[in-house]
Design a protein around this motif. Structure first.
Motif, PDB file in Angstrom:
ATOM      1  N   THR A   1      -7.844 -96.393 -17.384  1.00  9.25           N
ATOM      2  CA  THR A   1      -6.981 -97.451 -16.876  1.00  9.25           C
ATOM      3  C   THR A   1      -5.524 -97.062 -17.114  1.00  9.25           C
ATOM      4  O   THR A   1      -5.197 -96.423 -18.110  1.00  9.25           O
ATOM      5  CB  THR A   1      -7.266 -98.800 -17.567  1.00  9.25           C
ATOM      6  OG1 THR A   1      -7.081 -98.657 -18.982  1.00  9.25           O
ATOM      7  CG2 THR A   1      -8.703 -99.243 -17.303  1.00  9.25           C
ATOM      8  N   VAL A   2      -4.664 -97.475 -16.171  1.00  5.42           N
ATOM      9  CA  VAL A   2      -3.252 -97.106 -16.242  1.00  5.42           C
ATOM     10  C   VAL A   2      -2.397 -98.369 -16.202  1.00  5.42           C
ATOM     11  O   VAL A   2      -2.625 -99.256 -15.379  1.00  5.42           O
ATOM     12  CB  VAL A   2      -2.857 -96.180 -15.073  1.00  5.42           C
ATOM     13  CG1 VAL A   2      -1.376 -95.825 -15.154  1.00  5.42           C
ATOM     14  CG2 VAL A   2      -3.708 -94.919 -15.087  1.00  5.42           C
ATOM     15  N   SER A   3      -1.433 -98.459 -17.109  1.00  2.72           N
ATOM     16  CA  SER A   3      -0.483 -99.568 -17.132  1.00  2.72           C
ATOM     17  C   SER A   3       0.932 -99.000 -17.184  1.00  2.72           C
ATOM     18  O   SER A   3       1.129 -97.815 -17.428  1.00  2.72           O
ATOM     19  CB  SER A   3      -0.742-100.486 -18.333  1.00  2.72           C
ATOM     20  OG  SER A   3      -0.585 -99.769 -19.550  1.00  2.72           O
ATOM     21  N   ARG A   4       1.916 -99.872 -16.957  1.00  3.36           N
ATOM     22  CA  ARG A   4       3.311 -99.437 -16.969  1.00  3.36           C
ATOM     23  C   ARG A   4       4.010 -99.976 -18.204  1.00  3.36           C
ATOM     24  O   ARG A   4       3.763-101.100 -18.645  1.00  3.36           O
ATOM     25  CB  ARG A   4       4.034 -99.961 -15.725  1.00  3.36           C
ATOM     26  CG  ARG A   4       3.514 -99.420 -14.412  1.00  3.36           C
ATOM     27  CD  ARG A   4       3.991 -98.026 -14.136  1.00  3.36           C
ATOM     28  NE  ARG A   4       5.448 -97.957 -14.005  1.00  3.36           N
ATOM     29  CZ  ARG A   4       6.128 -96.833 -13.859  1.00  3.36           C
ATOM     30  NH1 ARG A   4       5.490 -95.677 -13.862  1.00  3.36           N
ATOM     31  NH2 ARG A   4       7.435 -96.842 -13.728  1.00  3.36           N
ATOM     32  N   LYS A   5       4.889 -99.162 -18.787  1.00  2.00           N
ATOM     33  CA  LYS A   5       5.707 -99.609 -19.908  1.00  2.00           C
ATOM     34  C   LYS A   5       7.151 -99.217 -19.640  1.00  2.00           C
ATOM     35  O   LYS A   5       7.422 -98.221 -18.962  1.00  2.00           O
ATOM     36  CB  LYS A   5       5.212 -98.997 -21.222  1.00  2.00           C
ATOM     37  CG  LYS A   5       3.859 -99.528 -21.669  1.00  2.00           C
ATOM     38  CD  LYS A   5       3.501 -99.078 -23.070  1.00  2.00           C
ATOM     39  CE  LYS A   5       2.184 -99.679 -23.526  1.00  2.00           C
ATOM     40  NZ  LYS A   5       1.818 -99.269 -24.908  1.00  2.00           N
ATOM     41  N   THR A   6       8.054 -99.989 -20.197  1.00  7.59           N
ATOM     42  CA  THR A   6       9.472 -99.721 -19.991  1.00  7.59           C
ATOM     43  C   THR A   6       9.899 -98.498 -20.795  1.00  7.59           C
ATOM     44  O   THR A   6       9.223 -98.076 -21.745  1.00  7.59           O
ATOM     45  CB  THR A   6      10.317-100.919 -20.411  1.00  7.59           C
ATOM     46  OG1 THR A   6      10.170-101.111 -21.836  1.00  7.59           O
ATOM     47  CG2 THR A   6       9.883-102.185 -19.679  1.00  7.59           C
TER      48      THR A   6
ATOM     49  N   ALA B   1      -1.924 -94.175 -19.783  1.00  5.34           N
ATOM     50  CA  ALA B   1      -3.346 -94.156 -19.446  1.00  5.34           C
ATOM     51  C   ALA B   1      -4.175 -94.349 -20.708  1.00  5.34           C
ATOM     52  O   ALA B   1      -3.912 -93.725 -21.731  1.00  5.34           O
ATOM     53  CB  ALA B   1      -3.719 -92.840 -18.765  1.00  5.34           C
ATOM     54  N   ILE B   2      -5.164 -95.241 -20.625  1.00  2.39           N
ATOM     55  CA  ILE B   2      -6.128 -95.438 -21.695  1.00  2.39           C
ATOM     56  C   ILE B   2      -7.473 -94.964 -21.158  1.00  2.39           C
ATOM     57  O   ILE B   2      -7.997 -95.521 -20.194  1.00  2.39           O
ATOM     58  CB  ILE B   2      -6.218 -96.908 -22.133  1.00  2.39           C
ATOM     59  CG1 ILE B   2      -4.843 -97.427 -22.580  1.00  2.39           C
ATOM     60  CG2 ILE B   2      -7.248 -97.061 -23.244  1.00  2.39           C
ATOM     61  CD1 ILE B   2      -4.276 -96.740 -23.779  1.00  2.39           C
TER      62      ILE B   2
ATOM     63  N   GLY C   1       8.203 -86.332 -15.557  1.00  2.88           N
ATOM     64  CA  GLY C   1       7.416 -85.427 -14.730  1.00  2.88           C
ATOM     65  C   GLY C   1       6.157 -86.072 -14.195  1.00  2.88           C
ATOM     66  O   GLY C   1       6.147 -87.232 -13.794  1.00  2.88           O
ATOM     67  N   SER C   2       5.060 -85.318 -14.212  1.00  2.00           N
ATOM     68  CA  SER C   2       3.788 -85.793 -13.674  1.00  2.00           C
ATOM     69  C   SER C   2       2.649 -85.117 -14.409  1.00  2.00           C
ATOM     70  O   SER C   2       2.760 -83.971 -14.840  1.00  2.00           O
ATOM     71  CB  SER C   2       3.702 -85.488 -12.173  1.00  2.00           C
ATOM     72  OG  SER C   2       2.471 -85.920 -11.638  1.00  2.00           O
ATOM     73  N   ALA C   3       1.541 -85.830 -14.561  1.00  2.00           N
ATOM     74  CA  ALA C   3       0.363 -85.276 -15.224  1.00  2.00           C
ATOM     75  C   ALA C   3      -0.879 -85.958 -14.670  1.00  2.00           C
ATOM     76  O   ALA C   3      -0.815 -87.076 -14.151  1.00  2.00           O
ATOM     77  CB  ALA C   3       0.445 -85.448 -16.737  1.00  2.00           C
ATOM     78  N   ARG C   4      -1.999 -85.278 -14.803  1.00  2.00           N
ATOM     79  CA  ARG C   4      -3.267 -85.817 -14.319  1.00  2.00           C
ATOM     80  C   ARG C   4      -4.255 -85.893 -15.480  1.00  2.00           C
ATOM     81  O   ARG C   4      -4.444 -84.914 -16.215  1.00  2.00           O
ATOM     82  CB  ARG C   4      -3.829 -84.931 -13.207  1.00  2.00           C
ATOM     83  CG  ARG C   4      -5.114 -85.476 -12.565  1.00  2.00           C
ATOM     84  CD  ARG C   4      -5.515 -84.670 -11.338  1.00  2.00           C
ATOM     85  NE  ARG C   4      -5.914 -83.308 -11.652  1.00  2.00           N
ATOM     86  CZ  ARG C   4      -5.215 -82.240 -11.313  1.00  2.00           C
ATOM     87  NH1 ARG C   4      -4.069 -82.358 -10.659  1.00  2.00           N
ATOM     88  NH2 ARG C   4      -5.641 -81.029 -11.627  1.00  2.00           N
ATOM     89  N   VAL C   5      -4.886 -87.050 -15.645  1.00  2.00           N
ATOM     90  CA  VAL C   5      -5.900 -87.251 -16.674  1.00  2.00           C
ATOM     91  C   VAL C   5      -7.265 -87.197 -15.993  1.00  2.00           C
ATOM     92  O   VAL C   5      -7.502 -87.881 -15.004  1.00  2.00           O
ATOM     93  CB  VAL C   5      -5.716 -88.601 -17.395  1.00  2.00           C
ATOM     94  CG1 VAL C   5      -6.783 -88.774 -18.477  1.00  2.00           C
ATOM     95  CG2 VAL C   5      -4.324 -88.709 -17.992  1.00  2.00           C
ATOM     96  N   GLU C   6      -8.164 -86.359 -16.531  1.00  2.00           N
ATOM     97  CA  GLU C   6      -9.478 -86.167 -15.937  1.00  2.00           C
ATOM     98  C   GLU C   6     -10.559 -86.327 -16.985  1.00  2.00           C
ATOM     99  O   GLU C   6     -10.348 -86.047 -18.165  1.00  2.00           O
ATOM    100  CB  GLU C   6      -9.596 -84.758 -15.330  1.00  2.00           C
ATOM    101  CG  GLU C   6      -8.536 -84.409 -14.314  1.00  2.00           C
ATOM    102  CD  GLU C   6      -8.632 -82.958 -13.881  1.00  2.00           C
ATOM    103  OE1 GLU C   6      -9.322 -82.170 -14.578  1.00  2.00           O
ATOM    104  OE2 GLU C   6      -8.028 -82.605 -12.853  1.00  2.00           O
TER     105      GLU C   6
ATOM    106  N   ALA D   1      -6.720 -89.892 -13.004  1.00  2.00           N
ATOM    107  CA  ALA D   1      -5.528 -90.734 -12.854  1.00  2.00           C
ATOM    108  C   ALA D   1      -4.314 -89.829 -12.877  1.00  2.00           C
ATOM    109  O   ALA D   1      -4.159 -89.014 -13.790  1.00  2.00           O
ATOM    110  CB  ALA D   1      -5.447 -91.768 -13.981  1.00  2.00           C
ATOM    111  N   VAL D   2      -3.475 -89.938 -11.864  1.00  2.00           N
ATOM    112  CA  VAL D   2      -2.232 -89.182 -11.800  1.00  2.00           C
ATOM    113  C   VAL D   2      -1.112 -90.081 -12.300  1.00  2.00           C
ATOM    114  O   VAL D   2      -0.907 -91.186 -11.774  1.00  2.00           O
ATOM    115  CB  VAL D   2      -1.936 -88.681 -10.375  1.00  2.00           C
ATOM    116  CG1 VAL D   2      -0.596 -87.951 -10.334  1.00  2.00           C
ATOM    117  CG2 VAL D   2      -3.055 -87.766  -9.892  1.00  2.00           C
ATOM    118  N   LEU D   3      -0.393 -89.625 -13.329  1.00  2.00           N
ATOM    119  CA  LEU D   3       0.614 -90.449 -13.988  1.00  2.00           C
ATOM    120  C   LEU D   3       2.020 -90.081 -13.526  1.00  2.00           C
ATOM    121  O   LEU D   3       2.326 -88.915 -13.264  1.00  2.00           O
ATOM    122  CB  LEU D   3       0.519 -90.286 -15.502  1.00  2.00           C
ATOM    123  CG  LEU D   3      -0.860 -90.482 -16.143  1.00  2.00           C
ATOM    124  CD1 LEU D   3      -0.756 -90.361 -17.663  1.00  2.00           C
ATOM    125  CD2 LEU D   3      -1.467 -91.813 -15.745  1.00  2.00           C
TER     126      LEU D   3
END
Length: 262
Positions: free
Chosen positions: A230-235, A222-223, A198-203, A214-216
């Motif tokens: 900061t946002v990174s990608r993981k498998t 997100a850290i 889905g989708s989520a927003r961190v504020e 940050a919209v994920l």
């Protein structure tokens, strides 16, 4: 009518709500004022609680005005309209009462916790589920799509409702769910949000908020710290390993023994 952006303490929130109500009652209310109020109310459930509570007291004060026509007059002294003063006194009393009732601005609902080594699955009123990892404390609002993570890690499987997004507050941050599955891990000085579906927003929120969001999307991690997100990608495989606790296992890959124990 300008309003401080960081009015987040109980005292400041109630004072701000009282100023909005007084400005509106004085008849100098404009469309700009209404937009400012709408924005302020949308910033926090605490703002809504304070405003609605004081508005109810304000309305009761107006209803009391009907008693003026029954007040006997014993002298012919010049009349003085004391009602605005009385109403402001009532409003001031309401503000004082609201300041002492700080529980209105604190996390509400039921508190759930797990001991070290424990896990628990909580089903909410709308069918959503919250799964608690070991040594975790969360608070969930009854009948509302709101939760607070006080400590530990939880996995949220939230039913989609575009009109009523699910909000998770963690310290000075909040996650606004847009119909999704995500995990939240609260550590000292650090919040980790991993999005599975889905989708989520961190504020950021609170007095130190600087507007960062940050919209994920699925696979994003997100850290969030006090000043950065900061946002990174993981498998998918990596995320599945991190969430192994949901299956009762903990998976380590090239991890030191000290980190594993921690």
């Amino acid at each position: 009518m300008s309003e401080p952006a960081n009015a987040t303490t109980a005292e400041a929130i109630n004072a701000a709500a009282a100023r909005f109500l007084e400005q509106r009652d004085l008849g100098r209310w404009t469309e700009v004022d209404q937009n400012t109020l709408d924005t302020w109310l949308a910033q926090s459930p605490a703002h809504c609680a304070a405003f609605w509570r004081l508005e109810a007291v304000w309305a009761d004060a107006d209803r009391l005005s009907v008693t003026r026509s029954f007040t006997p007059r014993t002298t012919a002294a010049p009349r003085r309209n004391v009602w605005p003063i009385l109403r402001r006194s009532i409003a001031a009393a309401a503000v004082i009462a609201a300041l002492t009732a700080t529980w209105l601005l604190q996390p509400e609902g039921d508190r759930y916790s797990t001991p070290t080594g424990g896990r628990e699955v909580i089903t909410l009123f709308d069918g959503s589920q919250v799964e608690l990892n070991t040594n975790t404390v969360v608070r969930i609002a009854a009948g509302k799509r709101m939760a607070w993570v006080e400590h530990g890690e939880a996995f949220f499987n939230i039913k989609h409702d575009a009109a009523h997004p699910f909000i998770v507050s963690v310290g000075d941050h909040r996650i606004v769910d847009l119909g999704t599955k995500f995990s939240v891990r609260d550590e000292p000085g650090r919040l980790q949000v991993s999005l599975v579906e889905g989708s989520a927003r961190v504020e950021q929120q609170g007095p130190t908020a600087n507007g960062k969001t940050a919209v994920l999307t699925p696979g994003d991690v997100a850290i969030a710290t006090a000043n950065t997100i900061t946002v990174s990608r993981k498998t998918e495989k990596h995320l599945a390993s991190e969430l192994g606790w949901r299956r009762g296992v903990v998976i380590f890959d090239y991890t030191t023994l000290a980190d594993a124990v921690a």
